[in-house]
Design a protein around this motif. Structure first.
Motif, PDB file in Angstrom:
ATOM      1  N   LEU A 131       0.830  -1.209   0.000  1.00 31.14           N
ATOM      2  CA  LEU A 131       0.000   0.000   0.000  1.00 31.14           C
ATOM      3  C   LEU A 131       0.866   1.262   0.000  1.00 31.14           C
ATOM      4  N   VAL A 132       1.956   1.251   0.714  1.00 29.54           N
ATOM      5  CA  VAL A 132       2.857   2.414   0.769  1.00 29.54           C
ATOM      6  C   VAL A 132       3.464   2.668  -0.609  1.00 29.54           C
ATOM      7  N   GLU A 133       3.882   1.646  -1.289  1.00 31.88           N
ATOM      8  CA  GLU A 133       4.460   1.815  -2.628  1.00 31.88           C
ATOM      9  C   GLU A 133       3.440   2.397  -3.604  1.00 31.88           C
ATOM     10  N   ILE A 134       2.215   1.954  -3.518  1.00 32.83           N
ATOM     11  CA  ILE A 134       1.156   2.471  -4.396  1.00 32.83           C
ATOM     12  C   ILE A 134       0.878   3.935  -4.078  1.00 32.83           C
ATOM     13  N   LEU A 135       0.814   4.294  -2.792  1.00 32.93           N
ATOM     14  CA  LEU A 135       0.591   5.700  -2.402  1.00 32.93           C
ATOM     15  C   LEU A 135       1.707   6.604  -2.912  1.00 32.93           C
ATOM     16  N   ILE A 136       2.935   6.169  -2.808  1.00 34.17           N
ATOM     17  CA  ILE A 136       4.068   6.978  -3.291  1.00 34.17           C
ATOM     18  C   ILE A 136       3.971   7.142  -4.815  1.00 34.17           C
ATOM     19  N   ALA A 137       3.634   6.104  -5.521  1.00 33.33           N
ATOM     20  CA  ALA A 137       3.488   6.181  -6.990  1.00 33.33           C
ATOM     21  C   ALA A 137       2.355   7.138  -7.369  1.00 33.33           C
ATOM     22  N   VAL A 138       1.237   7.106  -6.647  1.00 31.31           N
ATOM     23  CA  VAL A 138       0.107   8.005  -6.924  1.00 31.31           C
ATOM     24  C   VAL A 138       0.500   9.457  -6.656  1.00 31.31           C
ATOM     25  N   ILE A 139       1.222   9.711  -5.569  1.00 28.11           N
ATOM     26  CA  ILE A 139       1.654  11.079  -5.241  1.00 28.11           C
ATOM     27  C   ILE A 139       2.596  11.613  -6.313  1.00 28.11           C
ATOM     28  N   ILE A 140       3.550  10.822  -6.730  1.00 23.84           N
ATOM     29  CA  ILE A 140       4.492  11.257  -7.779  1.00 23.84           C
ATOM     30  C   ILE A 140       3.751  11.514  -9.092  1.00 23.84           C
ATOM     31  N   SER A 141       2.815  10.655  -9.443  1.00 16.89           N
ATOM     32  CA  SER A 141       2.036  10.845 -10.675  1.00 16.89           C
ATOM     33  C   SER A 141       1.195  12.110 -10.608  1.00 16.89           C
ATOM     34  N   SER A 142       0.551  12.358  -9.437  1.00 10.83           N
ATOM     35  CA  SER A 142      -0.283  13.566  -9.335  1.00 10.83           C
ATOM     36  C   SER A 142       0.549  14.837  -9.413  1.00 10.83           C
ATOM     37  N   ILE A 143       1.725  14.854  -8.812  1.00 10.33           N
ATOM     38  CA  ILE A 143       2.585  16.042  -8.907  1.00 10.33           C
ATOM     39  C   ILE A 143       2.985  16.271 -10.361  1.00 10.33           C
ATOM     40  N   SER A 144       3.296  15.214 -11.078  1.00  8.18           N
ATOM     41  CA  SER A 144       3.660  15.334 -12.503  1.00  8.18           C
ATOM     42  C   SER A 144       2.492  15.872 -13.317  1.00  8.18           C
ATOM     43  N   ILE A 145       1.294  15.366 -13.069  1.00  8.14           N
ATOM     44  CA  ILE A 145       0.114  15.813 -13.823  1.00  8.14           C
ATOM     45  C   ILE A 145      -0.195  17.273 -13.506  1.00  8.14           C
ATOM     46  N   LEU A 146      -0.083  17.682 -12.235  1.00  7.60           N
ATOM     47  CA  LEU A 146      -0.296  19.088 -11.872  1.00  7.60           C
ATOM     48  C   LEU A 146       0.715  19.999 -12.573  1.00  7.60           C
ATOM     49  N   GLY A 147       1.961  19.547 -12.633  1.00  8.93           N
ATOM     50  CA  GLY A 147       2.992  20.325 -13.329  1.00  8.93           C
ATOM     51  C   GLY A 147       2.665  20.502 -14.801  1.00  8.93           C
ATOM     52  N   LEU A 148       2.181  19.452 -15.427  1.00  7.86           N
ATOM     53  CA  LEU A 148       1.789  19.539 -16.834  1.00  7.86           C
ATOM     54  C   LEU A 148       0.593  20.478 -17.017  1.00  7.86           C
ATOM     55  N   GLY A 149      -0.335  20.450 -16.062  1.00 11.77           N
ATOM     56  CA  GLY A 149      -1.488  21.356 -16.136  1.00 11.77           C
ATOM     57  C   GLY A 149      -1.065  22.816 -16.073  1.00 11.77           C
ATOM     58  N   VAL A 150      -0.157  23.135 -15.160  1.00 12.24           N
ATOM     59  CA  VAL A 150       0.346  24.511 -15.052  1.00 12.24           C
ATOM     60  C   VAL A 150       1.063  24.907 -16.336  1.00 12.24           C
ATOM     61  N   LEU A 151       1.844  23.997 -16.872  1.00 13.14           N
ATOM     62  CA  LEU A 151       2.549  24.264 -18.129  1.00 13.14           C
ATOM     63  C   LEU A 151       1.564  24.543 -19.264  1.00 13.14           C
ATOM     64  N   MET A 152       0.476  23.805 -19.329  1.00 13.66           N
ATOM     65  CA  MET A 152      -0.538  24.032 -20.371  1.00 13.66           C
ATOM     66  C   MET A 152      -1.191  25.405 -20.195  1.00 13.66           C
ATOM     67  N   LEU A 153      -1.514  25.785 -18.959  1.00 12.38           N
ATOM     68  CA  LEU A 153      -2.121  27.098 -18.709  1.00 12.38           C
ATOM     69  C   LEU A 153      -1.179  28.221 -19.129  1.00 12.38           C
ATOM     70  N   LYS A 154       0.087  28.076 -18.824  1.00 17.59           N
ATOM     71  CA  LYS A 154       1.077  29.088 -19.217  1.00 17.59           C
ATOM     72  C   LYS A 154       1.177  29.189 -20.735  1.00 17.59           C
ATOM     73  N   SER A 155       1.126  28.064 -21.431  1.00 20.86           N
ATOM     74  CA  SER A 155       1.245  28.113 -22.893  1.00 20.86           C
ATOM     75  C   SER A 155       0.012  28.765 -23.524  1.00 20.86           C
ATOM     76  N   VAL A 156      -1.170  28.555 -22.956  1.00 22.41           N
ATOM     77  CA  VAL A 156      -2.385  29.213 -23.468  1.00 22.41           C
ATOM     78  C   VAL A 156      -2.280  30.722 -23.250  1.00 22.41           C
ATOM     79  N   ASP A 157      -1.802  31.131 -22.074  1.00 23.93           N
ATOM     80  CA  ASP A 157      -1.624  32.556 -21.784  1.00 23.93           C
ATOM     81  C   ASP A 157      -0.618  33.178 -22.748  1.00 23.93           C
ATOM     82  N   PHE A 158       0.479  32.497 -23.012  1.00 26.08           N
ATOM     83  CA  PHE A 158       1.489  32.991 -23.951  1.00 26.08           C
ATOM     84  C   PHE A 158       0.911  33.126 -25.352  1.00 26.08           C
TER      85      PHE A 158
END
Length: 146
Positions: free
Chosen positions: A8-35
């Motif tokens: 369960l701990v390994e799965i939680l760590i994988a989910v946290i890392i994936s969510s941080i990556s997806i949030l980073g991509l979302g911010v990057l997409m918002l910045k590119s639309v603004d640009f």
């Protein structure tokens, strides 16, 4: 004892890392639309400035006393992307301008010009282009040189 699968701990760590990556991509997409929006605005401004310069050069090519350079009147050439007509209830520019500039001159702009006599034998010709995110005004002096 041989273990299969993930804890369960390994799965939680994988989910946290994936969510941080997806949030980073979302911010990057918002910045590119603004640009992209800012770039579109700058391109629109450059096109408006070019059209204003073309019209200004055309206007100052006329003789000083030509009726196209009548003192104190604002003439509208384009209103919201279409050539000015009697239905607009504004003073429209000369048909010579429309013939010279062509049908696609208006773009998405409101383009007008104003001539003021600043001193004796000197007129200031101003071309104003209004577009979605601002406006642009170009001026040039026209003299009746002896």
């Amino acid at each position: 004892m041989k273990r299969q699968g993930f804890t369960l701990v390994e799965i939680l760590i994988a989910v946290i890392i994936s969510s941080i990556s997806i949030l980073g991509l979302g911010v990057l997409m918002l910045k590119s639309v603004d640009f992209a929006k800012k770039s579109e605005s700058k391109i629109e401004c450059a096109i408006a400035t070019y059209k204003a310069e073309c019209l200004l050069n055309y206007l100052v090519s006329f003789p000083y006393n030509d009726t196209i350079l009548e003192n104190g009147t604002t003439y509208f050439c384009c209103i919201n992307g279409t050539w000015c007509s009697d239905e607009d209830k504004k003073k429209c520019c000369n048909d010579n301008i429309k013939d010279f500039m062509g049908d696609d001159f208006c773009g998405n702009f409101t383009i007008s010009y104003l001539v003021n006599e600043t001193e004796e034998n000197i007129k200031k010709v101003m071309v104003i282009v209004e577009f979605k995110n601002g406006n642009c005004t170009l001026e040039q002096l026209k003299g009746k040189w002896q």
